[in-house]
Design an enzyme around this catalytic site. Structure first.
Site, PDB file in Angstrom:
ATOM      1  CG  ASN A  88       0.631   3.463   4.787  1.00 58.51           C
ATOM      2  OD1 ASN A  88       0.631   2.332   4.324  1.00 58.51           O
ATOM      3  ND2 ASN A  88      -0.098   3.801   5.836  1.00 58.51           N
ATOM      4  CE  LYS A  89       0.969  -1.761   5.393  1.00 56.64           C
ATOM      5  NZ  LYS A  89      -0.156  -0.819   5.272  1.00 56.64           N
ATOM      6  CB  ILE A  90       8.649  -0.961   4.305  1.00 54.77           C
ATOM      7  CG1 ILE A  90      10.086  -0.581   4.619  1.00 54.77           C
ATOM      8  CG2 ILE A  90       8.546  -2.256   3.560  1.00 54.77           C
ATOM      9  CD1 ILE A  90      10.245   0.326   5.804  1.00 54.77           C
ATOM     10  CB  ILE A  91       8.812  -1.157  -1.003  1.00 54.52           C
ATOM     11  CG1 ILE A  91       8.191  -2.554  -1.058  1.00 54.52           C
ATOM     12  CG2 ILE A  91      10.212  -1.180  -0.420  1.00 54.52           C
ATOM     13  CD1 ILE A  91       8.900  -3.491  -2.031  1.00 54.52           C
ATOM     14  CG  ASN A 114      -1.981   1.044   1.197  1.00 50.39           C
ATOM     15  OD1 ASN A 114      -2.467   1.405   0.132  1.00 50.39           O
ATOM     16  ND2 ASN A 114      -2.339   1.559   2.347  1.00 50.39           N
TER      17      ASN A 114
END
Length: 377
Positions: A189-192, A187
């Site tokens: 906002n995730k780490i990638i 998603n």
């Protein structure tokens, strides 16, 4: 809509990602198939220590498929972390399973002692827990060694919700390598990120084939359209996989930056009376979380509102699933109060990859000023 001067957590994309997506677009591979998708899946398997990765349209889809391929269905009891985002438990309802909410330890992770009690009670009642779904909260992997041991004793399968932990590790093993299957999220906002997307990770070729089959409408391998069971339109597009490839190439860089944010917050804010930045262990520090105790002279919610007025976006820790009206009536016998306490006291701080040191310093300065104001310094 006003853009926050210091947002909570936004994606970091630039020239590399733009070039990757443009190359995929110009190649003509715009459907949920193509060389970038194949390469992205191979890369994900490599960084998570798995033999197989199947990229899908969302982390929620990954969780849904993970449950399906492990045979979890109607009436099955599943032990699941109560301190999590809604998607974890929504996926259980998709397959008709019954959540058994397990409270957390001081780090916000599934409490293994509480899990063991739940498994023992369920077995004694002749309604055994069929699966355990731990959540790697804010990028820190759960205690999979103990969880795996408990699950093995009681005949349950472990399905890892690693949506937030890509790039983290536990005991030298990468996040995503634990459990029979693991689910990732990409998603925004995730780490990638792939804008929207996810992946199912496993080490069994038959499981991977089953995931792939179900994610492509369960179409039979014949010339015409033939279907013998219900499938899902869950595959990731090649264009989004191209974005993910560029992001995956930056994973180490992104994790290093996230960890630097945590160190800076910990060094400054944990010195304040009544405040503590949660220990991330060997997590990826996807988001840094500040626990605000009463000794600080304020509380997390008041602090969040005041920071918002000053242009700093924060967010409370996840509201526990057992408190959500939609899950009223689900098994809540294994609630100790820790998740509720973290919900009351926890505040996720700005953690964007592109957050500048001067902006981070401003966040700390604003918190310091508000605390001084609260205690009348």
């Amino acid at each position: 809509m006003m853009t926050m001067p210091i947002p909570l957590c936004i994606p970091s994309v630039g020239a590399k990602e733009e070039a990757a997506v443009l190359a995929a677009l110009r190649s003509g591979w715009v459907a949920p198939a193509g060389p970038q998708l194949d390469e992205f899946e191979s890369g994900l398997a490599a960084v998570t220590g798995r033999s197989h990765a199947v990229a899908v349209s969302s982390g929620t889809a990954a969780l849904h498929l993970s449950l399906l391929v492990q045979g979890i269905g109607r009436g099955d009891r599943v032990a699941v972390s109560t301190l999590t985002f809604a998607a974890t438990v929504n996926a259980l309802h998709y397959v008709g399973a019954e959540p058994v909410f397990i409270d957390c330890d001081e780090a916000g992770l599934m409490d293994v002692a509480v899990l063991e009690a739940a498994c023992a009670d369920s077995l004694a009642s002749l309604r055994p827990i069929r699966a355990v779904v731990p959540v790697d909260l804010y990028g820190r992997p759960a205690d999979y060694l103990r969880i795996g041991q408990i699950a093995s004793i009681y005949g349950a399968v472990v399905i890892s919700d690693a949506a937030e932990s890509l790039g983290a590790s536990l005991g030298g093993e990468p996040a995503g390598s634990f459990g029979a299957v693991a689910a990732l999220s990409f998603n925004g906002n995730k780490i990638i990120t792939t804008s929207s997307g996810g992946a199912v990770l496993c080490s069994d070729p038959e499981t991977a084939a089953r995931v792939r089959y179900l994610s492509t409408q369960a179409r039979q391998p014949v010339v015409h359209y033939e279907h013998t069971e219900v499938g899902y339109n869950y595959r990731l597009s090649n264009l989004l996989a191209a974005l993910g490839l560029a992001q995956l190439d930056r994973l180490d860089e992104i994790v290093a930056i996230k960890r630097s944010h945590h160190r800076a917050y910990d060094e400054t804010l944990s010195g304040f009376n009544g405040m503590q930045v949660l220990d991330p262990g060997d997590g990826n520090c996807w988001m840094s979380v500040l626990a605000v105790g009463p000794e600080s002279g304020t509380d997390a919610w008041s602090l969040s509102e005041s920071l918002l007025r000053r242009g700093v976006e924060t967010r409370p820790v996840f509201k526990p699933m057992h408190l959500q009206p939609v899950h009223e009536g689900c098994d809540q016998h294994y609630i100790t109060g820790r998740a509720e306490e973290l919900f009351r006291t926890g505040l996720a701080l700005p953690s964007s990859t592109d957050l500048r040191p001067e902006d981070r310093n401003q966040v700390v300065a604003e918190i310091a000023a508000l605390v001084e104001e609260a205690v009348g310094v």
